[in-house]
Enzyme design. Structure first.
Site, short mmCIF file in Angstrom:
data_model
loop_
_atom_site.label_atom_id
_atom_site.label_comp_id
_atom_site.label_asym_id
_atom_site.label_seq_id
_atom_site.Cartn_x
_atom_site.Cartn_y
_atom_site.Cartn_z
N GLU A 242 0.52 -8.01 -4.73
CA GLU A 242 -0.76 -8.08 -6.14
C GLU A 242 -0.79 -7.74 -6.90
O GLU A 242 -0.84 -7.56 -7.93
CB GLU A 242 -1.27 -7.09 -5.47
CG GLU A 242 -2.47 -7.15 -3.92
CD GLU A 242 -3.33 -8.23 -4.94
OE1 GLU A 242 -4.34 -7.88 -5.79
OE2 GLU A 242 -4.26 -9.70 -4.29
N TYR B 167 -5.75 -0.95 -7.12
CA TYR B 167 -4.69 -0.67 -5.62
C TYR B 167 -2.86 -1.54 -6.49
O TYR B 167 -2.54 -0.45 -6.36
CB TYR B 167 -5.10 -1.91 -4.68
CG TYR B 167 -4.24 -2.36 -3.64
CD1 TYR B 167 -3.31 -1.18 -2.56
CD2 TYR B 167 -4.15 -3.12 -3.87
CE1 TYR B 167 -2.82 -1.03 -1.43
CE2 TYR B 167 -2.62 -4.03 -2.55
CZ TYR B 167 -2.50 -2.65 -2.19
OH TYR B 167 -1.17 -2.96 -0.57
N SER C 283 3.49 -4.73 -2.28
CA SER C 283 2.88 -5.46 -2.83
C SER C 283 3.07 -7.16 -3.21
O SER C 283 3.43 -6.66 -4.64
CB SER C 283 1.46 -5.03 -2.89
OG SER C 283 0.22 -6.71 -2.75
P1 NAP Z 1 -3.74 -0.66 7.36
O1 NAP Z 1 -3.59 -1.78 8.25
O2 NAP Z 1 -4.53 -0.53 6.35
O3 NAP Z 1 -3.27 0.75 7.36
C1 NAP Z 1 -3.24 1.22 6.91
C2 NAP Z 1 -2.93 3.03 7.63
O4 NAP Z 1 -2.07 3.82 5.83
C3 NAP Z 1 -3.49 2.76 8.47
O5 NAP Z 1 -2.74 3.92 9.07
C4 NAP Z 1 -4.31 4.18 7.48
O6 NAP Z 1 -4.42 4.70 8.67
C5 NAP Z 1 -2.72 4.83 6.63
N1 NAP Z 1 -3.21 5.23 5.77
C6 NAP Z 1 -4.57 5.67 4.75
N2 NAP Z 1 -4.51 6.44 4.32
C7 NAP Z 1 -3.61 7.28 4.44
C8 NAP Z 1 -3.98 8.60 3.79
N3 NAP Z 1 -4.38 9.73 2.59
N4 NAP Z 1 -2.15 9.45 4.27
C9 NAP Z 1 -1.86 8.77 5.82
N5 NAP Z 1 -1.66 7.73 6.36
C10 NAP Z 1 -3.51 6.97 5.35
O7 NAP Z 1 -2.33 -1.89 6.28
P2 NAP Z 1 -1.25 -2.57 6.61
O8 NAP Z 1 -1.93 -4.55 6.35
O9 NAP Z 1 -0.43 -2.19 7.94
O10 NAP Z 1 0.12 -2.45 5.37
C11 NAP Z 1 1.11 -2.01 5.01
C12 NAP Z 1 0.94 -1.14 3.91
O11 NAP Z 1 1.84 -2.35 3.50
C13 NAP Z 1 0.19 -0.53 3.03
O12 NAP Z 1 0.77 0.18 2.18
C14 NAP Z 1 -0.16 -2.35 2.88
O13 NAP Z 1 -0.96 -1.51 1.11
C15 NAP Z 1 0.99 -2.76 2.28
N6 NAP Z 1 0.49 -4.25 2.17
C16 NAP Z 1 -0.47 -5.08 3.30
C17 NAP Z 1 0.17 -6.32 2.97
C18 NAP Z 1 -0.83 -6.73 4.28
O14 NAP Z 1 -0.88 -8.27 3.78
N7 NAP Z 1 -0.86 -6.44 5.65
C19 NAP Z 1 0.51 -6.87 1.72
C20 NAP Z 1 1.60 -6.44 1.02
C21 NAP Z 1 1.15 -4.95 1.40
P3 NAP Z 1 -5.98 5.02 9.13
O15 NAP Z 1 -5.62 4.11 10.49
O16 NAP Z 1 -6.31 6.80 9.91
O17 NAP Z 1 -6.40 4.05 8.37
O1 F7E Z 2 -8.58 -11.00 0.25
C1 F7E Z 2 -11.49 -13.40 -1.19
C2 F7E Z 2 -10.85 -12.33 -1.81
O2 F7E Z 2 -9.42 -8.85 1.26
C3 F7E Z 2 -7.62 -12.42 0.38
C4 F7E Z 2 -3.95 -6.29 1.25
O3 F7E Z 2 -3.21 -6.54 3.01
O4 F7E Z 2 -2.77 -8.15 0.74
C5 F7E Z 2 -4.00 -7.88 0.89
O5 F7E Z 2 -5.09 -7.78 -0.09
C6 F7E Z 2 -8.78 -13.02 -1.15
C7 F7E Z 2 -9.05 -12.54 -1.78
O6 F7E Z 2 -7.00 -9.34 1.43
C8 F7E Z 2 -14.00 -12.28 0.81
O7 F7E Z 2 -11.60 -12.41 -3.05
C9 F7E Z 2 -13.17 -14.10 -0.43
O8 F7E Z 2 -8.80 -13.49 -3.64
O9 F7E Z 2 -7.82 -10.32 2.79
P1 F7E Z 2 -8.04 -9.71 1.60
P2 F7E Z 2 -5.94 -8.96 -0.74
O10 F7E Z 2 -6.76 -9.03 -1.69
O11 F7E Z 2 -4.92 -10.11 -0.97
C10 F7E Z 2 -2.29 -7.56 -0.23
C11 F7E Z 2 -0.81 -8.73 -0.53
C12 F7E Z 2 -2.53 -5.76 -0.49
O12 F7E Z 2 -1.30 -6.04 -0.79
C13 F7E Z 2 -3.59 -5.75 -0.15
O13 F7E Z 2 -3.24 -4.53 0.74
O14 F7E Z 2 -10.35 -13.00 -0.62
N1 F7E Z 2 -12.26 -13.29 -0.42
N2 F7E Z 2 -14.20 -13.71 0.04
C14 F7E Z 2 -12.18 -12.45 0.65
N3 F7E Z 2 -11.87 -11.14 0.74
C15 F7E Z 2 -12.21 -10.13 1.58
N4 F7E Z 2 -12.06 -8.98 1.91
N5 F7E Z 2 -13.63 -10.29 2.06
C16 F7E Z 2 -14.57 -11.06 1.47
O15 F7E Z 2 -15.81 -11.19 2.09
#
Ligand code: NAP
Ligand code: F7E
Length: 340
Positions: free
Chosen positions: A136, A157, A134
């Site tokens: 992050e 995270y 990520s």
């Molecule tokens: P997501 O929608 O939150 O999906 C997470 C998946 O992991 C779900 O299928 C969830 O199952 C499963 N999971 C959670 N805890 C688990 C456990 N203990 N054992 C097995 N499975 C588990 O995330 P996403 O947005 O698709 O992201 C996919 C991956 O990319 C994640 O690793 C995330 O951290 C990473 N990532 C995401 C982003 C982004 O912007 N989306 C960016 C960078 C990295 P349930 O459906 O049962 O909850």
């Molecule tokens: O927040 C601000 C918050 O929770 C984005 C995950 O997929 O991307 C994701 O993480 C921004 C942050 O995503 C609210 O403070 C304001 O600055 O949508 P988010 P994230 O934290 O960037 C990374 C790449 C991952 O890897 C993660 O798995 O938005 N923000 N107000 C808020 N965020 C949330 N959630 N809710 C609010 O009300």
């Protein structure tokens, strides 16, 4: 036919990856968690009864906290490619559940790597491994961030993702395993979880438009993110595993927008003045914020031939249209006297 195993198959990315791999004629196996309610909404459109002779998509109960179960799944499935997408993926929640987040995100990845290493040693089969890292992990490192930018994680995270990244690099070097870390910047879609800020905004503003909600409570509106479309990003995951050599890649749009910019764009499409509806609630602030993420994806573009297909405005439009339709359905039921 190649066989893929996906952890996190019920999540946003997992569901798009299944669509993508089935279209490429893979047999796909997914790991799902047992839950007391159905958690398969994102993959229901593609799942067939396994008794159907045409089924190419199979589900297995498993959890990243259960190494033995993962081992059994790998032995049964014998995957050519493993995509490790499972995670407690919410940054704010990771401050509330740091130990659980570390167990699933960091140690969970280690469990999967160990299971795969043993499987490969015992069978002499070769499997390739994709790990979902990520942006992050960069924390507040000055933008733009690329594969050579030093990591500076600012949440449990992000620290856990960095540990998992480290395990992946170590297993690649120690055991000659084909492992890629995809350092993906934020990617969204109509399938995005509803507590991430983009979907929270599109869900709430479309409901406000149809008179189903009055207020939207948010945290820091100044944070900037590099937001892409999840469907474009799963192609990059696959491309990484098709190369002659394994490496780590940044995947991003190379443009950044604030939460306020996102709100403005949504409000513009809905012809609403968001300032009338949005209130700041400090509960959504994070103890440590990541201020600006902006990727430099030139390595992926040059080596993988990957490119962004969907612009920021197209992404917002897609999410608004999708959620407006959900709000319309809700309005119709309400007007017909259904208690929701
Ligand atoms: P997501 O929608 O939150 O999906 C997470 C998946 O992991 C779900 O299928 C969830 O199952 C499963 N999971 C959670 N805890 C688990 C456990 N203990 N054992 C097995 N499975 C588990 O995330 P996403 O947005 O698709 O992201 C996919 C991956 O990319 C994640 O690793 C995330 O951290 C990473 N990532 C995401 C982003 C982004 O912007 N989306 C960016 C960078 C990295 P349930 O459906 O049962 O909850
Ligand atoms: O927040 C601000 C918050 O929770 C984005 C995950 O997929 O991307 C994701 O993480 C921004 C942050 O995503 C609210 O403070 C304001 O600055 O949508 P988010 P994230 O934290 O960037 C990374 C790449 C991952 O890897 C993660 O798995 O938005 N923000 N107000 C808020 N965020 C949330 N959630 N809710 C609010 O009300």
């Amino acid at each position: 036919m190649r066989t893929a195993l996906i952890t996190g198959v019920t999540g946003q990315d997992g569901s798009y990856l299944v669509d993508f791999l089935l279209a490429k004629d893979y047999v796909v196996h997914g790991v799902i968690r047992r839950a007391s309610t159905f958690n398969t909404q994102r993959i229901d459109h593609i799942y067939k009864d396994p008794h159907n002779s045409k089924a190419r998509f199979f589900l297995h109960y498993g959890d990243l906290s259960d190494g033995t179960g993962l081992r059994h799944i790998i032995e049964r499935v014998q995957p050519d490619e493993v995509y490790n997408l499972a995670a407690q993926s919410h940054v704010k929640v990771s401050f509330e559940q740091p130990e659980y987040t570390a167990d699933v995100v960091a140690t969970g990845t280690l469990r999967l790597l160990e299971a795969l290493r043993d499987y490969m040693q015992n069978t002499k089969n070769k499997s390739r491994f994709y790990h979902a890292c990520s942006s992050e992990m960069y924390g507040n490192a000055p933008p733009p961030q690329s594969e050579t930018t030093p990591f500076a994680p600012r949440s449990p995270y992000a620290v856990s993702k960095l540990a998992a990244y480290g395990y992946c690099v170590n297993y690649r070097e120690s055991y000659d395993m084909f492992i890629c870390n995809g350092i993906l910047f934020n990617h969204e879609s109509p399938r995005r979880g509803e507590t991430f800020v983009t979907r929270k905004i599109t869900r709430a503003m479309t409901r406000i438009k149809l008179g189903l909600q009055d207020k939207l409570y948010l945290g820091n509106l100044e944070a900037k993110r590099d937001w892409g479309y999840a469907k474009d990003y799963v192609e990059a995951m696959w491309l990484m595993l098709q190369q002659d050599k394994c490496a780590d890649y940044v995947i991003s749009t190379d443009a950044t927008y604030s939460v306020k910019d996102f709100l403005n764009q949504v409000a513009k499409q809905l012809e609403l003045d968001w300032e009338k509806y949005v209130e700041i609630d400090p509960r959504y602030f994070r103890p440590t914020e990541v201020n600006c993420l902006l990727g430099d994806s030139s390595k992926a573009r040059e080596e993988l031939g990957w490119k962004v297909k969907t612009s920021f405005n197209e992404l917002v439009t897609m999410m608004v249209e999708h959620d407006l339709e959900l709000a319309r359905q809700e309005r119709t039921l309400l007007d017909a006297g259904h208690i929701l």
